[in-house]
Design an enzyme around this catalytic site. Structure first.
Site, PDB file in Angstrom:
ATOM      1  CG  HIS A 173      -1.904  -1.081   1.252  1.00 16.93           C
ATOM      2  ND1 HIS A 173      -2.835  -1.251   0.250  1.00 16.93           N
ATOM      3  CD2 HIS A 173      -2.110  -2.092   2.135  1.00 16.93           C
ATOM      4  CE1 HIS A 173      -3.566  -2.331   0.525  1.00 16.93           C
ATOM      5  NE2 HIS A 173      -3.144  -2.854   1.656  1.00 16.93           N
ATOM      6  CG  HIS A 228      -6.305  -5.199   1.948  1.00 14.34           C
ATOM      7  ND1 HIS A 228      -5.767  -6.098   2.832  1.00 14.34           N
ATOM      8  CD2 HIS A 228      -7.404  -4.659   2.552  1.00 14.34           C
ATOM      9  CE1 HIS A 228      -6.505  -6.110   3.945  1.00 14.34           C
ATOM     10  NE2 HIS A 228      -7.509  -5.257   3.796  1.00 14.34           N
TER      11      HIS A 228
HETATM   12  N1  Q9C Z   1     -11.458   2.009   7.732  1.00 15.28           N
HETATM   13  C1  Q9C Z   1      -2.344  -5.118   4.410  1.00 15.28           C
HETATM   14  O1  Q9C Z   1      -3.011  -6.146   4.378  1.00 15.28           O
HETATM   15  N2  Q9C Z   1      -7.865  -1.094   6.819  1.00 15.28           N
HETATM   16  N3  Q9C Z   1      -2.867  -3.948   4.762  1.00 15.28           N
HETATM   17  C2  Q9C Z   1      -8.292   0.236   6.950  1.00 15.28           C
HETATM   18  C3  Q9C Z   1     -10.094   1.827   7.361  1.00 15.28           C
HETATM   19  C4  Q9C Z   1      -6.480  -1.181   6.506  1.00 15.28           C
HETATM   20  C5  Q9C Z   1      -4.265  -3.847   5.084  1.00 15.28           C
HETATM   21  C6  Q9C Z   1      -9.751   0.369   7.259  1.00 15.28           C
HETATM   22  C7  Q9C Z   1      -6.080  -2.501   5.966  1.00 15.28           C
HETATM   23  C8  Q9C Z   1      -4.634  -2.519   5.567  1.00 15.28           C
HETATM   24  C9  Q9C Z   1      -0.899  -5.158   4.075  1.00 15.28           C
HETATM   25 ZN    ZN Z   2      -3.975  -7.104   2.847  1.00 12.11          ZN
END
Ligand code: Q9C
Ligand code: ZN
Length: 633
Positions: free
Chosen positions: A137, A176
């Site tokens: 990300h 994701h």
């Molecule tokens: N409402 C990886 O799997 N979630 N990152 C945010 C905000 C973040 C995932 C939710 C998820 C990050 C590497």
């Molecule tokens: Zn992820």
């Protein structure tokens, strides 16, 4: 050929952790790393791997992808107290700093590069690096989604630079979207980026438009970004395998990478609280096995997400076992992808058709798009794809000033939204045809025609059945309108590109057939449209069977590209037109009823009037007959 599997793990990367309470970030725990490693140990996999030490990535290496500013901010957090760390963390979407974060992130980068070196130098055939924080990300100038530096992106740039590679494949099977990686390589044809991700029509984090299947890359990178959005949770083994068979693997083999890097998140596995998917750990053995057949086996697997410790550990073990060459375990579950998965797969294939030879001769199946209205799934035939609606501000932006004053009601605005969603998919050739309901068919048709011409279609044929209260300007020949209506329209004279056909179909008969073959089809074939719009407005003078026949026969034109606009009061007409569009029915005609003399004369007259301009109308050597006939009406 090189042999052996590298495993890189450094317990120091467990020191990065969340110091305060934050329900969003609290799943990214140090145990993700330590318990995965323990699991590998318990399966005696650690001792079968070649141990490669981690190292710190250098500043220079980090700057291959990131801005100096981003590096400096990260560096500055090493000496901060908790309060300061919290404040810096709040500048990003879902990220936390710890005094050791910078050190860990540099180890994560370095571990990844160590793996690339081990594989590229031939020291090992393949390998896996267990790293934290993850990377996909992370963007040039920002931490995001638990990621500080984009380990995999840095590795790809590093491999290009150090080993002169020209084709690198990044497979991102994390649940994701690795939007960071997408942004970094968007314009780069030397890196093919594939990501599947939970999307739910943009409801799921990071909720970006550019995570959808139509983000195919930019500029010279067009065709080298592959997004496969999952619009439902619960995707399982067969959905993942189908994605590999029908999207990733054919493209990957055509691309012929020199190195494959996996952004290996296991939050796409069963039990994960983030992903909510159903794929079992065994599926990762299969995915790994497939990728081992590319790039002479040069495969680097880098950990990203994965938050269910048991599922994560098992999946990591499956991956490493397969890298080591162990037999691939049998897969469980019914072997059939779900409908939503098939739909996503079809969409991404259609979007990439222009860029990949293997897709070039594959004709997309005739597929129909519509916006679901209340209960529509019950009356529309199977295989009609339901689309998501747009919100009002989006639509308003599309309805230019030209029409804005005509759109008085919300209902009208919303229907135009549906229209744009479907029409755009037809114009982009992602679906073959589509259907939409409208409270004001004439207005919708005018908007659709204008939009299509502006999109770049050179000849749009419009057959409008019923009263057409507004007639667009057809002077430039980019549209040809045939209006079939009951009454002679006073003051409106037909011209080459705007023809009025007064025709009232007999209720029990099917004499419209003669108008269709005797006039409409010859004109349409003379014009050679590249899109056909069929609209039904108020006071239609044709029966449902006549309209179905019209839809069926006009599919011979414009590569079957048809957009149907139906006045919204006509549910059973919608149903029948949808059936005709998917090719599910041939309209039945009943007993043949010949047209009345009056109607025969009408067709003759029209033929006479237009056969100089639309030459497919000519069916007799004696042209004078027609001219004579047309003057004796
Ligand atoms: N409402 C990886 O799997 N979630 N990152 C945010 C905000 C973040 C995932 C939710 C998820 C990050 C590497
Ligand atoms: Zn992820």
């Amino acid at each position: 050929m090189a042999s052996g599997t590298a495993l890189i793990y450094d317990a120091e990367m467990t020191t990065h952790k969340l110091l305060w309470s934050d329900p969003i970030c609290d799943i990214e725990v140090p145990e993700r790393l330590s318990s995965s490693y323990e699991q590998l140990r318990s399966y005696h996999l650690v001792e079968r791997c070649v141990h490669v030490p981690a190292r710190e990535g250098t500043e220079e290496e980090i700057l291959l992808v990131h801005s100096l500013e981003h590096l400096e901010v990260a560096k500055s957090t090493q000496t901060m107290n908790e309060e300061e760390l919290k404040r810096v963390s709040e500048n990003y979407d879902a990220f936390f700093f710890h005094p050791s974060t910078y050190r860990c992130a540099r180890l994560a980068v370095g571990a990844t590069l160590q793996l690339v070196d081990a594989v590229m130098s031939g020291k090992v055939r393949n390998g896996m690096a267990l790293v934290r924080p993850p990377g996909h990300h992370s963007q040039r100038n920002a931490a995001n989604g638990f990621c500080l530096f984009n380990n995999v992106a840095i590795a790809a740039e590093y491999a290009k630079l150090k080993y002169g590679l020209q084709r690198i494949l990044i497979v991102d099977w994390d649940v994701h979207h690795g939007q960071g990686t997408q942004y970094i390589f968007e314009e780069d044809p030397s890196v093919l980026y594939f990501s599947w991700h939970r999307y739910e029509h943009q409801e799921f984090w990071p909720s970006l438009k550019e995570s959808n299947y139509d983000a195919v890359g930019l500029g010279r990178g067009k065709g080298f970004n592959i997004n496969l959005p999952w619009n439902k949770v619960g995707m399982g083994n067969s959905d993942y395998l189908a994605a590999f068979f029908h999207v990733l693997l054919p493209m990957a083999f055509e691309f012929d990478p020199e190195l494959v890097i996996v952004s290996s998140g296991y939050d796409s596995g069963i039990g994960d609280p983030e992903g909510q998917m159903n794929a079992t750990p065994e599926v990762f053995a299969h995915l790994t096995h497939f990728l081992m057949q590319l790039a002479n086996g040069k495969l680097c697997v880098i950990l990203e997400g994965g938050y269910h410790l048991k599922s994560l550990g098992e999946s990591v073990c499956m991956t490493v076992k397969t890298l080591l060459g162990d037999p691939v375990p049998q897969i469980t579950g019914e072997m059939a992808p779900c409908l939503s998965a098939i739909e996503s797969i079809q969409n991404v294939r259609a979007a990439h058709k222009p860029y990949w030879k293997w897709l070039a001769y594959e004709v997309p199946p005739i597929k129909t798009a519509t916006i679901g209205c209340e209960g529509s799934e019950h009356f529309l035939p199977e295989h009609v794809q339901l689309m998501k609606e747009m919100d009002k501000t989006e639509i308003k932006a599309l309805v230019s000033g030209f029409y804005a004053d005509l759109v008085k009601e919300d209902k009208t605005l919303l229907s135009l939204g549906s229209l744009f969603v479907i029409l755009d998919r037809i114009l982009k050739k992602e679906v073959c045809n589509g259907i939409t309901a409208s409270p004001t068919a004439a207005l919708s048709t005018a908007v659709a025609l204008r939009h299509s011409v502006r999109f770049g279609f050179q000849r749009v044929l419009c057959v409008f059945v019923g009263d057409m209260e507004m007639i667009p300007n057809t002077e430039d020949g980019k549209m040809l309108i045939i209006n079939i209506c009951e009454k002679e329209q006073s003051g409106k004279t037909s011209c080459k590109h705007c023809i009025s056909l007064n025709w009232k179909e007999d209720a029990e008969g099917n004499d419209f057939f003669s108008a269709l073959v005797g006039f409409i089809l010859p004109v349409a074939y003379s014009y050679q449209p590249n899109l056909t719009v069929i609209a039904v407005g108020p006071n239609r003078s044709l029966e449902i069977s006549g309209i179905s026949l019209l839809v069926a026969l006009l599919q011979g034109l414009a590569e079957s590209r048809i957009f149907a606009v139906i006045e919204d009061t006509e549910i059973s007409l919608m149903q029948n037109v949808a059936k005709a569009l998917v090719g599910a029915s041939t309209p039945s005609f009943g007993i043949y009823v010949p047209p009345t003399q009056e109607k025969v004369n009408k067709i003759k007259a029209l033929r006479g009037q237009f056969q100089q301009e639309w030459k497919m109308l000519q069916c007799s050597g004696k042209l004078s007959d027609f001219i004579f006939n047309s003057y004796t009406q």
